[in-house]
Design a protein around this motif. Sequence first.
Motif, mmCIF file in Angstrom:
data_model
loop_
_atom_site.group_PDB
_atom_site.id
_atom_site.type_symbol
_atom_site.label_atom_id
_atom_site.label_comp_id
_atom_site.label_asym_id
_atom_site.label_seq_id
_atom_site.Cartn_x
_atom_site.Cartn_y
_atom_site.Cartn_z
ATOM 1 N N ASP A 1 0.828 -1.211 0.000
ATOM 2 C CA ASP A 1 0.000 0.000 0.000
ATOM 3 C C ASP A 1 0.862 1.261 0.000
ATOM 4 O O ASP A 1 0.384 2.342 0.318
ATOM 5 C CB ASP A 1 -0.932 0.005 1.213
ATOM 6 C CG ASP A 1 -0.184 0.133 2.528
ATOM 7 O OD1 ASP A 1 1.055 -0.053 2.540
ATOM 8 O OD2 ASP A 1 -0.832 0.428 3.551
ATOM 9 N N THR B 1 -7.392 3.295 -1.283
ATOM 10 C CA THR B 1 -8.281 4.135 -2.065
ATOM 11 C C THR B 1 -7.517 5.274 -2.724
ATOM 12 O O THR B 1 -6.361 5.547 -2.399
ATOM 13 C CB THR B 1 -9.394 4.704 -1.162
ATOM 14 O OG1 THR B 1 -10.356 5.373 -1.977
ATOM 15 C CG2 THR B 1 -8.824 5.702 -0.167
ATOM 16 N N ASN B 2 -8.152 5.940 -3.638
ATOM 17 C CA ASN B 2 -7.553 7.117 -4.263
ATOM 18 C C ASN B 2 -7.819 8.353 -3.393
ATOM 19 O O ASN B 2 -8.934 8.540 -2.916
ATOM 20 C CB ASN B 2 -8.138 7.345 -5.664
ATOM 21 C CG ASN B 2 -7.780 6.238 -6.633
ATOM 22 O OD1 ASN B 2 -6.619 5.871 -6.757
ATOM 23 N ND2 ASN B 2 -8.784 5.691 -7.313
ATOM 24 N N GLY B 3 -6.804 9.182 -3.184
ATOM 25 C CA GLY B 3 -6.989 10.386 -2.373
ATOM 26 C C GLY B 3 -6.533 10.210 -0.949
ATOM 27 O O GLY B 3 -5.422 9.742 -0.684
ATOM 28 N N GLN C 1 -2.727 11.296 2.855
ATOM 29 C CA GLN C 1 -2.707 11.092 1.415
ATOM 30 C C GLN C 1 -2.172 9.683 1.098
ATOM 31 O O GLN C 1 -1.134 9.268 1.600
ATOM 32 C CB GLN C 1 -1.808 12.135 0.739
ATOM 33 C CG GLN C 1 -1.709 12.004 -0.771
ATOM 34 C CD GLN C 1 -3.015 12.354 -1.482
ATOM 35 O OE1 GLN C 1 -3.719 13.267 -1.057
ATOM 36 N NE2 GLN C 1 -3.340 11.613 -2.530
ATOM 37 N N GLU D 1 -0.295 7.055 -0.976
ATOM 38 C CA GLU D 1 0.797 7.073 -1.958
ATOM 39 C C GLU D 1 1.197 5.635 -2.289
ATOM 40 O O GLU D 1 1.646 4.896 -1.426
ATOM 41 C CB GLU D 1 2.008 7.837 -1.411
ATOM 42 C CG GLU D 1 1.761 9.323 -1.209
ATOM 43 C CD GLU D 1 3.019 10.046 -0.762
ATOM 44 O OE1 GLU D 1 4.121 9.527 -1.051
ATOM 45 O OE2 GLU D 1 2.898 11.088 -0.118
ATOM 46 N N GLU E 1 2.709 3.082 -8.237
ATOM 47 C CA GLU E 1 2.078 2.235 -9.253
ATOM 48 C C GLU E 1 3.007 1.968 -10.430
ATOM 49 O O GLU E 1 2.970 0.882 -11.023
ATOM 50 C CB GLU E 1 0.776 2.877 -9.737
ATOM 51 C CG GLU E 1 -0.324 2.897 -8.684
ATOM 52 C CD GLU E 1 -1.678 3.234 -9.280
ATOM 53 O OE1 GLU E 1 -2.494 2.311 -9.445
ATOM 54 O OE2 GLU E 1 -1.905 4.423 -9.575
ATOM 55 N N ARG F 1 -5.135 -2.683 -8.994
ATOM 56 C CA ARG F 1 -5.321 -1.670 -7.951
ATOM 57 C C ARG F 1 -6.606 -1.986 -7.195
ATOM 58 O O ARG F 1 -7.685 -2.056 -7.784
ATOM 59 C CB ARG F 1 -5.394 -0.273 -8.557
ATOM 60 C CG ARG F 1 -5.610 0.853 -7.539
ATOM 61 C CD ARG F 1 -4.410 1.036 -6.627
ATOM 62 N NE ARG F 1 -4.654 2.028 -5.594
ATOM 63 C CZ ARG F 1 -4.389 3.331 -5.716
ATOM 64 N NH1 ARG F 1 -3.885 3.791 -6.864
ATOM 65 N NH2 ARG F 1 -4.613 4.150 -4.717
ATOM 66 N N THR G 1 -9.071 -0.607 -4.584
ATOM 67 C CA THR G 1 -9.482 0.604 -3.880
ATOM 68 C C THR G 1 -10.587 0.354 -2.858
ATOM 69 O O THR G 1 -10.933 1.248 -2.082
ATOM 70 C CB THR G 1 -9.977 1.648 -4.898
ATOM 71 O OG1 THR G 1 -11.006 1.065 -5.707
ATOM 72 C CG2 THR G 1 -8.833 2.111 -5.795
#
Length: 334
Positions: A200, A231-233, A253, A255, A258, A274, A276
């Motif tokens: 992650d 997750t994204n964000g 955030q 990170e 990828e 990915r 999420t």
Amino acid sequence: MLDGITFLNKEFFWLLLALPLAIAWYVFKNNKQTAELKISSLKGFQITNSLLPKLKHVLFALRLLALGILIVALARPRTSETNTKTKTTRGIDIVMAIDVSASMLAKDLSPNRLEALKKVAAKFIIGRPNDRIGLVEYAGESYTKTPITSDKSIVLNSLEDIRYNTIIEGGTAIGSGLATSVNRLKDSKAKSKVIILLTDGVNNSGVLNPKIASELAVEFGIKVYTIGIGTNGMALSPIQILPNGRFQYDRVQVEIDEDLLKDIAKVTGGKYFRATNNQKLEQIYAEINKLEKTEIDEIKYTTYDEHFRPFVWVAAALLLLEFIGRITLFKSFV
């Protein structure tokens, strides 16, 4: 499983068409042989109401029924029992490299990333009964949790035992986790060797470059599937340990490197995913499960039980009954 009754020689059922012809012939013959006598009065005759002359047709019915049953016997009725034997012809050795850094306790997956992974990974392990599986843990350093084994109970117990701890050095050493996994598989005799590497974060610890570890995987013919989880964000993640030993959480955030994970997968012939959320994580493991199939030979053999004998015995009994009636009770009428 026990199948229904089948017939080996179905062509004999065409003989059943002869039964209506036999009935027509019997009716025609019976009418032709019946004599008629016309008289003006029945006076002087003693009239009896015996049923025997009428029941003589039972003899023909018995013979006809026996013939029909014999035709069924000639068609060879039988039941079958089919058994299946499976033999694994191509097993797969799999190592699951799991990131156990503190960030895996983030709550963007329910109840957190690590527990969500353990649940899905357990289902994946149970669904691979013919393969050997091992576990590698890594954070700032890596070690083998379970060597590759075919004993799924050992692997599942080890998976359940995975927890975040402060014994392992903090950080995310993707290169070390991958190298340890390669080391577990390099001497494997399996025709297919696979690493499922999950993280992650970004590679920020360890002394081994992930690209070098990837080259080692290629050298030993090991395919690597990489999974970035998170997750994204922003995600609710642990930021420090409180005096009571619990984590303090705050939004951080997410990170994930990828590009690195995609490169590892591409170089080794694997694929990058990915995850999420929980549902996506389940879909990823389901897809990997489909991509990496163990070849199994399935051998089916069928045993048959013949059932024509009871039909023959019934037909013989009916013919015997018809014969006895013909020479005794109905002797005067046939």
